[in-house]
Design a protein around this motif. Structure first.
Motif, short mmCIF file in Angstrom:
data_model
loop_
_atom_site.label_atom_id
_atom_site.label_comp_id
_atom_site.label_asym_id
_atom_site.label_seq_id
_atom_site.Cartn_x
_atom_site.Cartn_y
_atom_site.Cartn_z
N LEU A 107 -5.66 54.51 -75.34
CA LEU A 107 -6.60 54.03 -74.33
C LEU A 107 -6.39 52.54 -74.05
CD1 LEU A 107 -8.98 54.57 -72.48
CD2 LEU A 107 -10.51 54.25 -74.42
N THR A 108 -6.07 51.76 -75.07
CA THR A 108 -5.80 50.33 -74.87
C THR A 108 -4.54 50.13 -74.04
OG1 THR A 108 -6.87 49.80 -76.98
CG2 THR A 108 -5.38 48.16 -76.05
N ILE A 109 -3.52 50.92 -74.30
CA ILE A 109 -2.28 50.81 -73.52
C ILE A 109 -2.53 51.18 -72.06
CG2 ILE A 109 0.04 51.75 -73.24
CD1 ILE A 109 0.20 52.04 -76.26
N ASP A 110 -3.39 52.17 -71.82
CA ASP A 110 -3.70 52.56 -70.45
C ASP A 110 -4.44 51.43 -69.72
OD1 ASP A 110 -3.95 54.49 -68.26
OD2 ASP A 110 -6.08 54.51 -68.78
N LEU A 111 -5.41 50.80 -70.40
CA LEU A 111 -6.11 49.66 -69.80
C LEU A 111 -5.18 48.47 -69.59
CD1 LEU A 111 -9.48 49.75 -71.79
CD2 LEU A 111 -9.06 50.58 -69.46
N LEU A 112 -4.26 48.28 -70.52
CA LEU A 112 -3.30 47.17 -70.39
C LEU A 112 -2.39 47.38 -69.20
CD1 LEU A 112 -2.29 44.57 -71.88
CD2 LEU A 112 -0.65 46.06 -73.04
N ARG A 113 -2.00 48.63 -68.96
CA ARG A 113 -1.13 48.93 -67.82
C ARG A 113 -1.88 48.74 -66.50
NH1 ARG A 113 -0.90 53.31 -64.92
NH2 ARG A 113 -2.20 54.43 -66.44
N LYS A 114 -3.16 49.14 -66.44
CA LYS A 114 -3.93 48.98 -65.21
C LYS A 114 -4.21 47.51 -64.90
CE LYS A 114 -6.24 53.48 -65.55
NZ LYS A 114 -7.53 54.18 -65.71
N ALA A 115 -4.39 46.70 -65.94
CA ALA A 115 -4.64 45.27 -65.73
C ALA A 115 -3.36 44.48 -65.53
CB ALA A 115 -5.40 44.70 -66.92
N GLN A 116 -2.20 45.12 -65.73
CA GLN A 116 -0.89 44.48 -65.56
C GLN A 116 -0.78 43.20 -66.43
OE1 GLN A 116 -0.21 43.83 -61.38
NE2 GLN A 116 -0.30 46.02 -60.86
N MET A 117 -1.10 43.38 -67.71
CA MET A 117 -1.03 42.27 -68.67
C MET A 117 0.16 42.46 -69.59
SD MET A 117 -5.00 41.80 -69.87
CE MET A 117 -6.33 41.69 -68.71
N ASP A 118 0.52 41.37 -70.22
CA ASP A 118 1.58 41.38 -71.21
C ASP A 118 1.01 41.82 -72.55
OD1 ASP A 118 3.90 41.10 -72.59
OD2 ASP A 118 3.97 38.91 -72.50
N SER A 119 1.70 42.71 -73.24
CA SER A 119 1.21 43.20 -74.52
C SER A 119 1.16 42.11 -75.59
CB SER A 119 2.08 44.36 -75.01
OG SER A 119 3.43 43.94 -75.14
N SER A 120 2.10 41.18 -75.54
CA SER A 120 2.10 40.09 -76.53
C SER A 120 0.87 39.20 -76.37
CB SER A 120 3.37 39.26 -76.41
OG SER A 120 3.48 38.69 -75.11
N ALA A 121 0.43 38.97 -75.13
CA ALA A 121 -0.77 38.18 -74.90
C ALA A 121 -2.01 38.89 -75.45
CB ALA A 121 -0.95 37.89 -73.41
N LEU A 122 -2.05 40.21 -75.32
CA LEU A 122 -3.19 40.96 -75.85
C LEU A 122 -3.21 40.92 -77.38
CD1 LEU A 122 -5.62 42.80 -75.46
CD2 LEU A 122 -4.03 44.75 -75.38
N ILE A 123 -2.05 41.05 -77.99
CA ILE A 123 -1.99 41.01 -79.46
C ILE A 123 -2.46 39.66 -79.98
CG2 ILE A 123 -0.43 41.10 -81.44
CD1 ILE A 123 1.24 43.13 -79.87
N ARG A 124 -2.01 38.60 -79.34
CA ARG A 124 -2.42 37.26 -79.76
C ARG A 124 -3.91 37.05 -79.54
NH1 ARG A 124 -2.62 32.33 -77.01
NH2 ARG A 124 -2.43 30.49 -78.35
N SER A 125 -4.44 37.52 -78.42
CA SER A 125 -5.86 37.36 -78.13
C SER A 125 -6.72 38.17 -79.10
CB SER A 125 -6.17 37.75 -76.69
OG SER A 125 -5.90 39.13 -76.48
N ARG A 126 -6.24 39.34 -79.51
CA ARG A 126 -6.98 40.12 -80.50
C ARG A 126 -7.12 39.36 -81.82
NH1 ARG A 126 -7.34 45.78 -80.93
NH2 ARG A 126 -6.45 45.55 -83.01
N GLU A 127 -6.06 38.69 -82.22
CA GLU A 127 -6.11 37.92 -83.47
C GLU A 127 -7.09 36.76 -83.35
OE1 GLU A 127 -2.14 36.74 -84.24
OE2 GLU A 127 -1.43 38.76 -84.72
N LEU A 128 -7.06 36.06 -82.23
CA LEU A 128 -7.97 34.92 -82.05
C LEU A 128 -9.42 35.36 -81.98
CD1 LEU A 128 -5.97 32.79 -79.42
CD2 LEU A 128 -6.20 32.37 -81.88
N VAL A 129 -9.69 36.44 -81.27
CA VAL A 129 -11.07 36.92 -81.13
C VAL A 129 -11.58 37.44 -82.47
CG1 VAL A 129 -12.52 38.66 -80.03
CG2 VAL A 129 -10.85 37.41 -78.68
N SER A 130 -10.75 38.18 -83.18
CA SER A 130 -11.17 38.69 -84.48
C SER A 130 -11.46 37.57 -85.46
CB SER A 130 -10.08 39.61 -85.04
OG SER A 130 -10.41 40.08 -86.32
N ARG A 131 -10.65 36.52 -85.43
CA ARG A 131 -10.88 35.38 -86.32
C ARG A 131 -12.14 34.63 -85.93
NH1 ARG A 131 -6.14 31.70 -85.66
NH2 ARG A 131 -5.08 33.58 -86.43
N SER A 132 -12.40 34.51 -84.62
CA SER A 132 -13.59 33.79 -84.16
C SER A 132 -14.87 34.54 -84.51
CB SER A 132 -13.51 33.56 -82.65
OG SER A 132 -14.68 32.93 -82.18
#
Length: 376
Positions: A222-247
């Protein structure tokens, strides 16, 4: 909180594309400023404190979540290109909040400027807020409409629930309750300057992805499907997940600004009692030999029964000037007690002393020597 009816997939795709296009026009990457002086510019920590202050004000006034998120967006857009002294930060923040309220709220729900200045305790008058409001509008070219992280959070949440509606039943929440939970997490993320470098779309998708990982078995697909619809880079999502989880995992995200810490001292064992007048030997120094110790100070002689309670008083003396003075006072005290009860067996009996009169030195007393009573 405002909620819309479930949308169709085409409608959601159109809204996502429109929001992404608007974000690309208005978003600017956060660049940390060099602090040349403490009062020259607003520091990242001061910016976070202002956002938390706005969050408290927003909770007291019970306005829409869109109002708070838009106010933080206006504040960041205004602070990014210019230098602002910290003493004007609260006036700027409340002016941004007033602009966001007039943009998102119904007319009858917008608080008056006088009421807002009084309830916020910002320290500025309504006329000063109006002047700051005009400066903000001029700096932003009177363009307050932008795509915020909350807009993307609503779109991604609607897409996820439309595709996998069963995961809400597993956690016991409906759509409104689950979206309210994610919105409160978004408030905590907005008060962290480390996440200002993330676009609102990336931040919202990171929040959705972290939540799906805990309650949806096929969260990755489901995350990959949302990532494809938003036309985002997967590396940016992985990095943002780490920052949000840490915050979100840091304790400061859940503590109020006026937290009080209470100190509880450790309960240490009571030290062994020592006789009155003895000196405590430091641990890092060896004890003095008995002969050497006897040369420095003599042990007090045994005291009578009615003075036995004096030996039960603990006295801890350390090798310092203050403690040495206290030791001399104790010795003088004992000397006085011994003279009072005539217990100094080592002292010589002065000339003229009588068997029952105690120590007496001739000529030192105004009274004549006592004479035994003779038989009449």
């Amino acid at each position: 909180m405002k909620f819309a009816q479930p949308w169709g997939r085409q409608r959601l795709s159109f809204l996502l594309e429109k929001a992404a296009s608007r974000e690309a026009q208005t978003w600017r990457g956060y660049v940390a400023k060099k602090q040349t002086s403490q009062d020259a510019d607003v520091s990242p920590a001061q910016r976070d404190e202002a956002v938390r202050w706005l969050t408290e004000l927003h909770g007291r006034l019970q306005l829409y979540p869109e109002t708070l998120v838009l106010a933080v967006s206006i504040l960041d857009r205004f602070l990014a290109p210019i230098k602002v002294r910290p003493k004007y930060l609260r006036c700027i923040a409340v002016a941004c909040f007033f602009l966001a309220a007039k943009t998102c709220e119904e007319d009858e729900c917008v608080p008056s400027l006088k009421e807002l200045a009084a309830s916020s305790n910002c320290g500025c008058s309504p006329s000063e807020i109006l002047r700051m409001e005009r400066l903000i509008l001029d700096k932003l070219d009177w363009d307050l409409h932008t795509a915020t992280a909350l807009d993307f959070l609503h779109i991604f949440h609607a897409m996820a629930t439309a595709s996998r509606s069963g995961f809400l039943d597993s956690i016991g929440l409906n759509r409104s309750q689950h979206l309210g939970l994610l919105t409160r997490r978004l408030y905590a993320c907005l008060a962290d300057h480390a996440l200002m470098q993330l676009r609102g779309s990336v931040l919202a998708l990171a929040l959705i992805s972290l939540e799906l990982e805990t309650c949806c078995p096929d969260w990755l697909a489901l995350t990959i499907d949302l990532l494809r619809k938003a036309q985002m880079d997967s590396s940016a999502l992985i990095r943002s997940r780490e920052l949000v989880s840490r915050s979100l995992s840091t304790p400061r995200a859940s503590l109020p600004p006026n937290t009080v810490y209470i100190y509880h001292p450790l309960q240490l064992a009571a030290p062994a009692r020592r006789p009155l007048g003895t000196m405590e030997t430091p641990r890092d120094q060896p004890a003095l030999p008995q002969a050497a110790a006897g040369e420095e100070s003599k042990a007090p002689p045994p005291s009578p029964k009615h003075l036995a309670h004096l030996q039960k008083v603990p006295l801890r003396c350390k090798a310092s000037t203050k403690r040495k003075v206290e030791q001399m006072d104790v010795d003088d005290f004992y000397d006085g007690i011994k003279r009072l009860y005539n217990e100094d067996a080592t002292s010589a009996v002065h000339e003229g002393a009588t068997p029952g009169g105690g120590a007496y030195s001739g000529g030192s007393s105004p009274c004549p020597p006592l004479q035994p009573v003779g038989a009449s």
